[in-house]
Enzyme design. Structure first.
Site, short mmCIF file in Angstrom:
data_model
loop_
_atom_site.label_atom_id
_atom_site.label_comp_id
_atom_site.label_asym_id
_atom_site.label_seq_id
_atom_site.Cartn_x
_atom_site.Cartn_y
_atom_site.Cartn_z
N HIS A 1 -2.00 81.71 23.59
CA HIS A 1 -1.95 80.25 23.70
C HIS A 1 -1.95 79.83 25.18
O HIS A 1 -2.78 79.04 25.62
CB HIS A 1 -0.69 79.75 22.97
CG HIS A 1 -0.41 78.29 23.10
ND1 HIS A 1 -0.30 77.46 22.01
CD2 HIS A 1 -0.18 77.52 24.18
CE1 HIS A 1 -0.04 76.23 22.42
NE2 HIS A 1 0.05 76.24 23.74
N GLU A 2 -1.03 80.42 25.95
CA GLU A 2 -0.92 80.05 27.37
C GLU A 2 -2.15 80.46 28.16
O GLU A 2 -2.63 79.75 29.04
CB GLU A 2 0.32 80.69 28.00
CG GLU A 2 1.64 80.24 27.40
CD GLU A 2 1.79 78.73 27.34
OE1 GLU A 2 1.30 78.04 28.25
OE2 GLU A 2 2.39 78.24 26.38
N HIS B 1 -4.90 77.97 27.89
CA HIS B 1 -4.70 76.84 28.82
C HIS B 1 -5.21 77.23 30.21
O HIS B 1 -5.92 76.48 30.86
CB HIS B 1 -3.21 76.51 28.97
CG HIS B 1 -2.61 75.78 27.82
ND1 HIS B 1 -3.17 74.65 27.26
CD2 HIS B 1 -1.47 75.99 27.13
CE1 HIS B 1 -2.39 74.22 26.28
NE2 HIS B 1 -1.35 75.02 26.18
ZN LIG Z 1 0.45 74.82 25.14
#
Ligand SMILES: [Zn+2]
Length: 380
Positions: free
Chosen positions: A66-67, A70
């Protein structure tokens, strides 16, 4: 949130872990390992323990994905990435600057929950597939849990409140509508505080109603949301205050520099470096800056080794020191200054050292500006 230890680099981005992530790992692993025997009895104890541990490790890897998404999308949109840290409440991808446009903000913030959702669906699909072929079992249970927690993560993260991804999406929307990024940050921060208080209230209610652990957990999450949303709001105010001020106006010009050829002993003994500041730029023979040395780092060298240790061994190299051009906006320097361990930036003009900006220079300016602001507010 500073990482306690670094795991390494992924896609060129530094990934670190804060010690508090161990709390999550242990809580989840133990919680799962004690829950599995009820649903699927008659397995050896080590298998439950292993399943619980595997599930929580894969969950942390999902958080990392997830990170990382980003970070990768940020980089693709021209925002460089400081690092990724996993900690108690998930992950943080630190970006060196703000998204340049509302559209970039949407892409950077939106991809994280999207990745969590896709992971959740993939785990769910695998669980269904295995269940239909082999029937229900421990592995299916682990996969189903991973599916549920990733989807929950996606849903929680799109709640429109800073510092969650949904808060960033809300900020992008307000930014596009009003054309004012600072106003947008204030709206998202306000929503973040409201959501935080709501979670604290629900948490306290749950704790009183008997679900102590979930209640306390929810309240802690709420408390962090309030703190982080407030910090983001404060930062927006700071940016507004500092808008239009150039680095040149804030820097201390022509700083005293130490030659890189000097030893630690010479550096510490010279009165030029001793009293005035806690850190000094380091320059080479041609007066080109090569790093920054703190008096503390020099003094940490044992006394009997100071004469034989050169400044280059204890200085922070130039690539790890924030730098700016005199005509840059001061605001743009803030993220780098905040995340830097030296709390200073060197001001360079065509490779030559022309000044130094410290965090305290900036706080002096902001306190002066905010007092003149409130004065104006009262006078008119
Ligand atoms: Zn996030």
């Amino acid at each position: 949130m500073k990482a306690t230890f670094m795991l390494g680099r992924l896609a060129g981005i530094r990934v670190g872990v804060h010690w508090s992530v161990l709390v999550i790992l242990v809580l989840l692993a133990v919680g799962l390992a004690t829950r599995f025997p009820e649903a699927y009895p008659d397995h050896p104890a080590w298998l439950y323990a292993l399943s619980g541990l595997a599930a929580s490790v894969v969950f942390l890897l999902s958080l990392l994905a997830h990170e990382l998404s980003h970070a990768v999308v940020a980089r693709r949109n021209g925002v460089s990435v400081e690092d990724i840290t996993l900690w108690l409440l998930g992950g943080i991808a630190r970006l060196k600057s703000e998204a340049p446009t509302p559209g970039a903000e949407v892409r950077i913030a939106g991809v994280g929950p999207l990745v969590s959702l896709l992971l959740g669906l993939a785990f769910g699909f695998l669980a269904g597939l295995l269940a239909s072929v082999f029937g229900a079992g421990l592995l299916v249970e682990v996969l189903a849990w991973l599916a549920a927690i990733n989807i929950l993560l996606a849903v929680f993260n799109v709640l429109p409140a800073a510092p969650l991804d949904g808060g960033r999406l809300l900020r992008a929307l307000v930014w596009r509508r009003t054309g004012n990024p600072l106003r947008a940050t204030a709206v998202a921060a306000g929503a973040g505080r409201a959501l935080g208080w709501l979670l604290v209230a629900v948490g306290v209610y749950l704790a009183i109603a008997g679900a102590a652990l979930s209640g306390i957990w929810l309240a802690i999450v709420g408390w962090f949301l309030i703190a982080m949303a407030t910090a983001e709001g404060g930062e927006a105010k700071l940016r507004e205050l500092l808008g239009g001020i150039a680095v040149r106006q804030a820097m201390g010009p022509d700083p005293v520099a130490a030659p890189v050829s000097a030893s630690v002993a010479e550096f510490l003994a010279s009165p030029a470096y001793r009293y005035r500041h806690s850190a000094f730029p380091v320059v080479d023979d041609e007066e080109r800056p090569v790093g920054l040395v703190t008096v503390k780092a020099a003094a940490d060298v044992p006394e009997d080794r100071r004469a034989a240790t050169g400044l280059s061994a204890v200085m922070v190299p130039l690539e790890d020191v924030p730098t700016a051009h005199p005509d840059d906006d001061l605001v743009q320097l803030l993220p780098a200054l905040e995340s830097s361990s030296v709390h200073r930036a060197l001001v360079l003009d065509q490779g030559r050292l022309v000044g130094i900006v410290t965090s305290s220079d900036i706080s002096r300016i902001t306190s002066w500006l905010s007092s003149s602001y409130s004065w104006r507010g009262r006078a008119f």
